[in-house]
Design an enzyme around this catalytic site. Structure first.
Site, PDB file in Angstrom:
ATOM      1  N   LYS A   1       0.824  -1.211   0.000  1.00  0.00           N
ATOM      2  CA  LYS A   1       0.000   0.000   0.000  1.00  0.00           C
ATOM      3  C   LYS A   1       0.862   1.266   0.000  1.00  0.00           C
ATOM      4  O   LYS A   1       2.069   1.212   0.264  1.00  0.00           O
ATOM      5  CB  LYS A   1      -0.919  -0.033   1.219  1.00  0.00           C
ATOM      6  CG  LYS A   1      -1.959  -1.163   1.183  1.00  0.00           C
ATOM      7  CD  LYS A   1      -2.886  -1.082   2.388  1.00  0.00           C
ATOM      8  CE  LYS A   1      -3.958  -2.142   2.344  1.00  0.00           C
ATOM      9  NZ  LYS A   1      -4.911  -1.978   3.470  1.00  0.00           N
TER      10      LYS A   1
ATOM     11  N   TYR B   1     -12.329  -2.042  -3.800  1.00  0.00           N
ATOM     12  CA  TYR B   1     -12.851  -2.128  -2.430  1.00  0.00           C
ATOM     13  C   TYR B   1     -14.382  -2.026  -2.382  1.00  0.00           C
ATOM     14  O   TYR B   1     -14.942  -1.704  -1.327  1.00  0.00           O
ATOM     15  CB  TYR B   1     -12.214  -1.052  -1.558  1.00  0.00           C
ATOM     16  CG  TYR B   1     -10.812  -1.404  -1.096  1.00  0.00           C
ATOM     17  CD1 TYR B   1     -10.591  -2.519  -0.287  1.00  0.00           C
ATOM     18  CD2 TYR B   1      -9.719  -0.624  -1.445  1.00  0.00           C
ATOM     19  CE1 TYR B   1      -9.317  -2.849   0.149  1.00  0.00           C
ATOM     20  CE2 TYR B   1      -8.428  -0.943  -1.008  1.00  0.00           C
ATOM     21  CZ  TYR B   1      -8.246  -2.053  -0.208  1.00  0.00           C
ATOM     22  OH  TYR B   1      -6.990  -2.384   0.238  1.00  0.00           O
TER      23      TYR B   1
ATOM     24  N   ARG C   1      -1.973 -14.354   4.621  1.00  0.00           N
ATOM     25  CA  ARG C   1      -2.735 -13.700   5.695  1.00  0.00           C
ATOM     26  C   ARG C   1      -1.981 -13.823   7.024  1.00  0.00           C
ATOM     27  O   ARG C   1      -2.003 -12.898   7.843  1.00  0.00           O
ATOM     28  CB  ARG C   1      -4.128 -14.324   5.823  1.00  0.00           C
ATOM     29  CG  ARG C   1      -4.987 -14.217   4.577  1.00  0.00           C
ATOM     30  CD  ARG C   1      -5.538 -12.848   4.314  1.00  0.00           C
ATOM     31  NE  ARG C   1      -6.441 -12.396   5.341  1.00  0.00           N
ATOM     32  CZ  ARG C   1      -7.105 -11.233   5.293  1.00  0.00           C
ATOM     33  NH1 ARG C   1      -6.938 -10.397   4.263  1.00  0.00           N
ATOM     34  NH2 ARG C   1      -7.906 -10.874   6.265  1.00  0.00           N
TER      35      ARG C   1
ATOM     36  N   THR D   1      -5.405  -7.000  10.897  1.00  0.00           N
ATOM     37  CA  THR D   1      -5.688  -5.718  10.236  1.00  0.00           C
ATOM     38  C   THR D   1      -5.159  -4.545  11.054  1.00  0.00           C
ATOM     39  O   THR D   1      -4.541  -3.620  10.507  1.00  0.00           O
ATOM     40  CB  THR D   1      -7.218  -5.564  10.054  1.00  0.00           C
ATOM     41  OG1 THR D   1      -7.725  -6.746   9.439  1.00  0.00           O
ATOM     42  CG2 THR D   1      -7.547  -4.352   9.204  1.00  0.00           C
TER      43      THR D   1
ATOM     44  N   ARG E   1       2.501  -6.393   9.397  1.00  0.00           N
ATOM     45  CA  ARG E   1       1.799  -5.243   9.987  1.00  0.00           C
ATOM     46  C   ARG E   1       2.376  -4.871  11.345  1.00  0.00           C
ATOM     47  O   ARG E   1       2.440  -3.693  11.695  1.00  0.00           O
ATOM     48  CB  ARG E   1       0.300  -5.533  10.036  1.00  0.00           C
ATOM     49  CG  ARG E   1      -0.326  -5.404   8.633  1.00  0.00           C
ATOM     50  CD  ARG E   1      -1.698  -5.984   8.560  1.00  0.00           C
ATOM     51  NE  ARG E   1      -2.400  -5.615   7.324  1.00  0.00           N
ATOM     52  CZ  ARG E   1      -3.510  -6.195   6.914  1.00  0.00           C
ATOM     53  NH1 ARG E   1      -4.046  -7.173   7.632  1.00  0.00           N
ATOM     54  NH2 ARG E   1      -4.096  -5.812   5.805  1.00  0.00           N
TER      55      ARG E   1
ATOM     56  N   ASN F   1      -1.997   0.163   6.765  1.00  0.00           N
ATOM     57  CA  ASN F   1      -1.454  -1.070   7.341  1.00  0.00           C
ATOM     58  C   ASN F   1      -0.605  -1.865   6.350  1.00  0.00           C
ATOM     59  O   ASN F   1      -0.493  -3.079   6.426  1.00  0.00           O
ATOM     60  CB  ASN F   1      -2.571  -1.914   7.971  1.00  0.00           C
ATOM     61  CG  ASN F   1      -3.647  -2.295   6.973  1.00  0.00           C
ATOM     62  OD1 ASN F   1      -3.559  -1.958   5.795  1.00  0.00           O
ATOM     63  ND2 ASN F   1      -4.650  -3.016   7.440  1.00  0.00           N
TER      64      ASN F   1
ATOM     65  N   HIS G   1      -2.198  -5.473   1.545  1.00  0.00           N
ATOM     66  CA  HIS G   1      -3.484  -6.138   1.331  1.00  0.00           C
ATOM     67  C   HIS G   1      -3.202  -7.565   0.901  1.00  0.00           C
ATOM     68  O   HIS G   1      -2.246  -7.810   0.163  1.00  0.00           O
ATOM     69  CB  HIS G   1      -4.293  -5.449   0.223  1.00  0.00           C
ATOM     70  CG  HIS G   1      -5.418  -6.303  -0.284  1.00  0.00           C
ATOM     71  ND1 HIS G   1      -6.641  -6.347   0.333  1.00  0.00           N
ATOM     72  CD2 HIS G   1      -5.479  -7.198  -1.308  1.00  0.00           C
ATOM     73  CE1 HIS G   1      -7.417  -7.226  -0.303  1.00  0.00           C
ATOM     74  NE2 HIS G   1      -6.729  -7.753  -1.297  1.00  0.00           N
TER      75      HIS G   1
ATOM     76  N   GLU H   1      -9.355 -10.978  -7.723  1.00  0.00           N
ATOM     77  CA  GLU H   1      -8.423  -9.863  -7.480  1.00  0.00           C
ATOM     78  C   GLU H   1      -7.183  -9.965  -8.370  1.00  0.00           C
ATOM     79  O   GLU H   1      -6.662  -8.938  -8.828  1.00  0.00           O
ATOM     80  CB  GLU H   1      -8.024  -9.835  -5.997  1.00  0.00           C
ATOM     81  CG  GLU H   1      -9.182  -9.407  -5.090  1.00  0.00           C
ATOM     82  CD  GLU H   1      -8.834  -9.391  -3.611  1.00  0.00           C
ATOM     83  OE1 GLU H   1      -9.733  -9.098  -2.801  1.00  0.00           O
ATOM     84  OE2 GLU H   1      -7.671  -9.675  -3.258  1.00  0.00           O
TER      85      GLU H   1
END
Ligand code: RTP
Ligand code: MG
Length: 140
Positions: free
Chosen positions: A11, A51, A87, A93, A104, A114, A117, A128
């Site tokens: 990000k 999103y 993940r 998150t 993170r 954060n 994604h 995606e």
């Protein structure tokens, strides 16, 4: 265990702080292979569409705004159990709740900024990945 692909985004808070290499090192150390990668500037329409699932959430406008401030790096990660593994290495998150050693925990600035994604299901990974990449751009 199945070989999977998942969509990852570094990000704007990560690209702004020059963390691309450090975050990619965490993926690679976890056995995730970067089989496609490009640096792009999301348009507002792209960020809104990506999103769209969060359109009714109170943070949607702010999230879309934050995703278009700087370029992002979009990637396809491949490996055994890649969706869940990614993940796990991303962490929770909210960085305040993320486990030690997760991306993170190491790098995120806030629950919104954060750093990464990652797709959360096989179905979302497929859609995606297709959102950003042609099959010919993915080189395992
Ligand atoms: P992601 O989809 O980005 O991999 O992250 P996630 O599943 O852990 O989080 P999700 O609930 O899907 O939310 C998507 C992104 O929205 C931002 N967010 N802000 N201000 C807030 O309370 C809030 N909650 C979520 C985060 O950037 C999150 O990654
Ligand atoms: Mg999510």
């Amino acid at each position: 265990m199945a070989i999977e692909r998942t969509l990852s985004i570094l990000k704007p808070d990560a690209t702004r702080r020059n963390l691309t290499g450090k975050i990619n090192a965490v993926f690679e150390a976890a056995g995730l292979r970067i089989v496609a990668q490009k640096r792009i500037k999301l348009t507002e329409d792209q960020a809104k569409a990506f999103y769209a699932v969060h359109a009714e959430r109170p943070f949607y406008g702010s999230l879309v705004g934050s995703m278009i401030t700087e370029p992002v790096v979009v990637q396809v990660l491949q490996g055994e159990n890649a969706i869940l593994k990614n993940r796990e290495v991303m962490g929770a998150t909210n960085p305040a709740q993320a486990a030690e050693g997760t991306i993170r925990k190491l790098f995120a600035e806030s629950i919104e900024a954060n750093s990464v994604h990652g797709s959360d299901s096989a179905e979302n990974a497929r859609s995606e990945i297709a959102f950003f990449f042609a099959e010919t751009e993915i080189l395992p």
